[in-house]
Design an enzyme around this catalytic site. Structure first.
Site, PDB file in Angstrom:
ATOM      1  N   ARG A   1      17.680  -1.113  13.993  1.00 16.43           N
ATOM      2  CA  ARG A   1      17.045  -2.315  13.441  1.00 16.43           C
ATOM      3  C   ARG A   1      18.119  -3.292  12.978  1.00 16.43           C
ATOM      4  O   ARG A   1      18.526  -3.294  11.814  1.00 16.43           O
ATOM      5  CB  ARG A   1      16.119  -1.942  12.291  1.00 16.43           C
ATOM      6  CG  ARG A   1      14.903  -1.144  12.745  1.00 16.43           C
ATOM      7  CD  ARG A   1      14.082  -0.688  11.571  1.00 16.43           C
ATOM      8  NE  ARG A   1      14.839   0.264  10.744  1.00 16.43           N
ATOM      9  CZ  ARG A   1      14.421   0.727   9.569  1.00 16.43           C
ATOM     10  NH1 ARG A   1      13.273   0.317   9.076  1.00 16.43           N
ATOM     11  NH2 ARG A   1      15.151   1.593   8.897  1.00 16.43           N
TER      12      ARG A   1
ATOM     13  N   ASP B   1      20.131  -6.641  11.786  1.00 12.35           N
ATOM     14  CA  ASP B   1      19.849  -7.633  10.759  1.00 12.35           C
ATOM     15  C   ASP B   1      19.937  -9.038  11.343  1.00 12.35           C
ATOM     16  O   ASP B   1      20.324  -9.234  12.497  1.00 12.35           O
ATOM     17  CB  ASP B   1      20.834  -7.466   9.602  1.00 12.35           C
ATOM     18  CG  ASP B   1      20.268  -7.928   8.274  1.00 12.35           C
ATOM     19  OD1 ASP B   1      19.201  -8.582   8.278  1.00 12.35           O
ATOM     20  OD2 ASP B   1      20.890  -7.651   7.232  1.00 12.35           O
TER      21      ASP B   1
ATOM     22  N   TYR C   1      28.793  -0.114  18.247  1.00 12.33           N
ATOM     23  CA  TYR C   1      28.869  -1.545  17.956  1.00 12.33           C
ATOM     24  C   TYR C   1      30.264  -2.073  18.263  1.00 12.33           C
ATOM     25  O   TYR C   1      31.248  -1.319  18.266  1.00 12.33           O
ATOM     26  CB  TYR C   1      28.591  -1.813  16.478  1.00 12.33           C
ATOM     27  CG  TYR C   1      27.141  -1.783  16.072  1.00 12.33           C
ATOM     28  CD1 TYR C   1      26.389  -2.949  15.977  1.00 12.33           C
ATOM     29  CD2 TYR C   1      26.518  -0.577  15.773  1.00 12.33           C
ATOM     30  CE1 TYR C   1      25.060  -2.921  15.583  1.00 12.33           C
ATOM     31  CE2 TYR C   1      25.182  -0.536  15.379  1.00 12.33           C
ATOM     32  CZ  TYR C   1      24.464  -1.711  15.287  1.00 12.33           C
ATOM     33  OH  TYR C   1      23.149  -1.687  14.904  1.00 12.33           O
TER      34      TYR C   1
ATOM     35  N   ARG D   1      29.683  -3.967   8.887  1.00  9.69           N
ATOM     36  CA  ARG D   1      30.294  -5.202   8.386  1.00  9.69           C
ATOM     37  C   ARG D   1      31.152  -4.962   7.152  1.00  9.69           C
ATOM     38  O   ARG D   1      32.150  -5.649   6.939  1.00  9.69           O
ATOM     39  CB  ARG D   1      29.210  -6.241   8.115  1.00  9.69           C
ATOM     40  CG  ARG D   1      28.561  -6.741   9.411  1.00  9.69           C
ATOM     41  CD  ARG D   1      27.735  -7.968   9.181  1.00  9.69           C
ATOM     42  NE  ARG D   1      26.465  -7.663   8.554  1.00  9.69           N
ATOM     43  CZ  ARG D   1      25.835  -8.475   7.719  1.00  9.69           C
ATOM     44  NH1 ARG D   1      26.370  -9.629   7.359  1.00  9.69           N
ATOM     45  NH2 ARG D   1      24.661  -8.138   7.216  1.00  9.69           N
TER      46      ARG D   1
END
Length: 303
Positions: free
Chosen positions: A73, A75, A136, A232
């Site tokens: 999910r 952001d 990622y 992040r």
């Protein structure tokens, strides 16, 4: 909602597959995250989930909405090129529309989200809980002149030169299974224990633009799952090492501290892209599905 996925909270027992009379369909998709408020439906906001579910309802001329389950999910502002979701459709609806569904969805969906594969899922498949890892990439430009304008929506500009060797040395201290509470936004009933399988930085040339010398610093981050803000925040800590503000040991010290450190910024989302989701062999899907729903603890720590 997480930028990075899969809060492994305790889950009730569920079936390994779709309900009777339905068939589970796997969707492989990509999207440009800039104009979305993330993946998950939110009242009054544009989301990837809502766009796809609405398009699916329209092209199949259905009276009801069929909900999607997603591997990660993402952001607001986060991109994906290797996202995976599933949807359970009535058997007769799939028989009627299956062969034409991909082309019809392409004609209905907006240009910033694409489904590029629609297939019947194998037994035990769950887009979220059957996944064994997510990968990622975070892209950073440290050229003093800034980011190539054609890459601006996918690359973060860092205004100091970055030492990739130092960032890789820092990254090695974070690999393995840990409680990443110091790099996550805590969610009620969810664990922050994750297994970080891969974390490294590479220099990648900026192709085709001779006017801009230099390269991008690209982080590859792969784990069994991620919690809110984890990628992040990890990248933010390593940038402090790369530009000389903190020593190589700093990200590992933050991890060991177990609490958020005010020096570590959760950096901007647009440099982050979900590149790929990994699944086990078909015969192991159901087992992985069940195992991923159990709350994890570290060795010697009771849950």
């Amino acid at each position: 909602m997480g930028d990075e996925v899969n809060d492994c909270a305790e889950q009730p027992p569920v079936k390994d597959g779709p309900a009777d009379g339905t068939v589970r369909i796997r969707l492989d998709l990509a999207y440009q995250g800039a104009e979305f408020s993330g993946w998950a439906r939110q009242r009054g906001r544009r989301t990837v989930q809502e766009e796809i579910e609405t398009a699916l309802q329209i092209v199949t001329r259905s009276s009801e909405l069929y909900p999607l389950t997603v591997a990660g999910r993402t952001d607001a502002g986060v991109h994906a090129r290797g996202q995976v979701a599933h949807v359970d459709l009535p058997v007769d609806l799939w028989a009627e529309h299956g062969e034409k569904l991909l082309r019809r969805l392409a004609g209905r969906l907006p240009a910033d989200v694409r489904i590029y594969r629609v297939s019947e899922a194998p037994h035990g498949f769950d887009a979220r809980f059957s996944a064994i890892w997510r990968r990622y990439a975070y892209r950073v430009a440290d050229h003093p002149g800034g980011v190539d304008p054609l890459l601006r929506g996918h690359v973060l500009w860092h205004d100091r030169p970055l030492d990739v060797e130092k960032m890789n040395a820092a990254a090695e201290l974070l690999l393995g299974e840990h409680d990443f509470a110091a790099y996550c936004k805590k969610r009620e009933g969810a664990t922050t224990i994750r297994t970080l399988l891969e974390l490294h930085w590479d220099r990648v040339p900026v192709d085709g633009y001779a006017a801009q010398e230099g390269s991008l610093a690209v982080a590859t981050v792969r784990a069994d799952a991620f919690c809110h803000n984890m990628v992040r925040a990890l990248v933010g800590a390593m940038l402090l090492v790369g530009d000389g503000h903190r020593p190589v040991e700093f990200p590992g010290e933050v991890l060991a501290g177990g609490v958020r450190n005010s020096a570590v910024n959760v950096i901007r989302p647009y440099g982050l892209t979900l590149e790929e989701v990994g699944y086990p062999a078909d015969e192991l899907l159901a087992e992985r599905n069940r195992a991923a729903r159990r709350m994890r603890t570290l060795p010697g720590v009771e849950g």
